[in-house]
Scaffold this active site. Structure first.
Site, PDB file in Angstrom:
ATOM      1  N   GLN A  32       0.821  -1.204   0.000  1.00 35.83           N
ATOM      2  CA  GLN A  32       0.000   0.000   0.000  1.00 35.83           C
ATOM      3  C   GLN A  32       0.856   1.255   0.000  1.00 35.83           C
ATOM      4  O   GLN A  32       2.080   1.198   0.132  1.00 35.83           O
ATOM      5  CB  GLN A  32      -0.916  -0.010   1.231  1.00 35.83           C
ATOM      6  CG  GLN A  32      -0.162  -0.142   2.542  1.00 35.83           C
ATOM      7  CD  GLN A  32      -1.070  -0.422   3.733  1.00 35.83           C
ATOM      8  OE1 GLN A  32      -1.149   0.367   4.658  1.00 35.83           O
ATOM      9  NE2 GLN A  32      -1.764  -1.568   3.687  1.00 35.83           N
ATOM     10  N   HIS A  67       0.347   5.794   1.054  1.00 38.32           N
ATOM     11  CA  HIS A  67      -0.509   6.857   1.563  1.00 38.32           C
ATOM     12  C   HIS A  67      -0.186   8.163   0.838  1.00 38.32           C
ATOM     13  O   HIS A  67       0.987   8.457   0.576  1.00 38.32           O
ATOM     14  CB  HIS A  67      -0.302   7.050   3.066  1.00 38.32           C
ATOM     15  CG  HIS A  67      -0.385   5.775   3.850  1.00 38.32           C
ATOM     16  ND1 HIS A  67      -1.535   5.033   3.928  1.00 38.32           N
ATOM     17  CD2 HIS A  67       0.551   5.114   4.568  1.00 38.32           C
ATOM     18  CE1 HIS A  67      -1.308   3.954   4.675  1.00 38.32           C
ATOM     19  NE2 HIS A  67      -0.046   3.989   5.071  1.00 38.32           N
ATOM     20  N   GLU A 110       4.240   8.356   8.468  1.00 34.73           N
ATOM     21  CA  GLU A 110       4.235   7.522   9.674  1.00 34.73           C
ATOM     22  C   GLU A 110       5.617   6.967   9.970  1.00 34.73           C
ATOM     23  O   GLU A 110       6.542   7.077   9.151  1.00 34.73           O
ATOM     24  CB  GLU A 110       3.253   6.362   9.495  1.00 34.73           C
ATOM     25  CG  GLU A 110       3.571   5.456   8.315  1.00 34.73           C
ATOM     26  CD  GLU A 110       2.456   4.474   7.985  1.00 34.73           C
ATOM     27  OE1 GLU A 110       1.405   4.511   8.643  1.00 34.73           O
ATOM     28  OE2 GLU A 110       2.642   3.670   7.059  1.00 34.73           O
ATOM     29  N   HIS A 169       4.829   0.296   0.810  1.00 34.19           N
ATOM     30  CA  HIS A 169       5.231  -0.538   1.944  1.00 34.19           C
ATOM     31  C   HIS A 169       4.219  -1.642   2.229  1.00 34.19           C
ATOM     32  O   HIS A 169       3.085  -1.604   1.759  1.00 34.19           O
ATOM     33  CB  HIS A 169       5.392   0.322   3.200  1.00 34.19           C
ATOM     34  CG  HIS A 169       4.130   1.051   3.588  1.00 34.19           C
ATOM     35  ND1 HIS A 169       3.803   2.284   3.068  1.00 34.19           N
ATOM     36  CD2 HIS A 169       3.122   0.732   4.434  1.00 34.19           C
ATOM     37  CE1 HIS A 169       2.655   2.701   3.586  1.00 34.19           C
ATOM     38  NE2 HIS A 169       2.208   1.769   4.409  1.00 34.19           N
ATOM     39  N   ARG A 221      -4.697   0.766  -1.243  1.00 38.43           N
ATOM     40  CA  ARG A 221      -4.285  -0.631  -1.294  1.00 38.43           C
ATOM     41  C   ARG A 221      -3.911  -0.969  -2.730  1.00 38.43           C
ATOM     42  O   ARG A 221      -4.748  -0.924  -3.630  1.00 38.43           O
ATOM     43  CB  ARG A 221      -5.414  -1.530  -0.789  1.00 38.43           C
ATOM     44  CG  ARG A 221      -5.016  -2.983  -0.569  1.00 38.43           C
ATOM     45  CD  ARG A 221      -6.190  -3.810  -0.090  1.00 38.43           C
ATOM     46  NE  ARG A 221      -6.705  -3.359   1.186  1.00 38.43           N
ATOM     47  CZ  ARG A 221      -7.973  -3.004   1.404  1.00 38.43           C
ATOM     48  NH1 ARG A 221      -8.848  -3.043   0.418  1.00 38.43           N
ATOM     49  NH2 ARG A 221      -8.367  -2.626   2.596  1.00 38.43           N
TER      50      ARG A 221
END
Length: 322
Positions: A99, A101, A118, A176, A196
């Site tokens: 996936q 972001h 993150e 990742h 995804r």
């Protein structure tokens, strides 16, 4: 209140396991718990104070009540009654999907929300556990789409074996996947936007293939290649060791064998304390409480003197602030 604990929000997932309940020492009625959201202001999953005079209030209400005394003047000016971080423990019993972001600009344009940068701190791992992070070779957008279609996308990603104490920084745009057997703490922007890309042709509990966002991901991915995607640091006992410092958050790890005192007089931010191992006594000015393994405490920005004292032979805490 200067030390606030919230009720964890447990998320049942296709890839989740059973470790979160035992790690936190709690009973969880659901099965396949993949995530424990420790502090969240994500719509639909907003954290609620678990004890003390503000018990039952959600995090937005608590921020509205205490304002900059809780989160910091500059933080309150920027985020208002929202909380800028989403703090989790993640238990991957099976591989997560590959996936990515979106960054803030793309996420706001498409979804009216923040993006998702993150970091992961590996709390524990099973033998042979690994993760995928970043491209291992240069590919174009068209080659990316083709590799998803012919099931070879994982061949273009770097694989890292993981062990307790490893750290990885995942800026928005970095492709990742967390691998089976990995148990980690995650600090991220307040966002639940995930594209995804590839899910290994798995089916959900209803026998359906999960939705993919291959096309949405095309313009969200950072296609650059780095020599390494692992965050290198030298672990030391009784010293705060910086892990990540980015515009969204700063995170450090502290392995305690004796008490450690912080002078927070000049810090214009809250501090998040995640107990990754052992038990800790937390003293914030005149307020005191015990935090056990798997618990997370929000320390108010108004605190000037913070003391962490291990109540076990050794305790490991992850510390994050803006």
């Amino acid at each position: 209140m200067k030390l606030i604990k919230f009720d964890p929000i447990f998320k049942s997932t296709l890839w989740g396991g059973k470790r979160i309940a035992s790690f936190k020492g709690v009973e969880v009625g659901e099965s396949h718990i993949g995530e424990s959201w420790e502090i969240s202001a994500v719509e639909g999953s907003v954290s609620v104070v678990s004890d003390g005079p503000d018990k039952g209030m959600n995090i937005n209400q608590v921020i509205e009540k205490y304002r900059d005394a809780l989160v910091g003047k500059s933080v309150y000016e920027r985020y208002g009654n929202g909380f800028p971080l989403l703090v989790k423990f993640i238990d991957a019993a099976r591989d997560l999907s590959i996936q990515v972001h979106p960054d803030d600009d793309l996420a706001r344009k498409r979804h009216g929300q923040s993006g998702k940068t993150e970091m992961w701190y590996i709390v524990d791992s099973a033998p042979g556990a690994s993760l995928l992070l970043g491209f291992s070779d240069n590919i174009t957008k068209d080659e990316y789409v083709s590799s998803v279609a012919d099931h070879t996308i994982a061949d273009h990603l770097c694989r890292y074996d993981v062990k307790k104490g490893d750290c990885f920084f995942i800026p928005a745009g970095r492709i990742h996947s967390i691998g089976a057997g990995t148990f980690l703490a995650e600090i991220q922007e307040t966002s639940d936007i995930t594209y995804r890309i590839y899910d290994f042709n798995r089916r959900d509990e209803n026998g359906k293939l999960r939705q993919l966002h291959t096309d949405l991901a095309v313009d969200a991915i950072d296609y650059s290649v780095r020599d390494s995607y692992r965050t290198e640091y030298n672990p030391e006992s009784d010293r705060v060791v910086k892990l990540v410092n980015c515009k969204h958050f700063s995170s450090s790890v502290l392995s305690l064998t004796t008490g450690h005192t912080f002078d927070l007089t000049d810090r214009d931010s809250f501090t998040v304390v995640m107990v990754c191992d052992g038990d800790v006594k937390i003293t914030a000015d005149e307020e005191e409480r015990t935090a056990h393994r798997g618990e997370t405490i929000l320390v108010a920005a108004a605190v000037e003197k913070l003391i962490l004292t291990p109540l076990s032979q050794e305790a490991v805490v992850l510390l994050s602030h803006l």
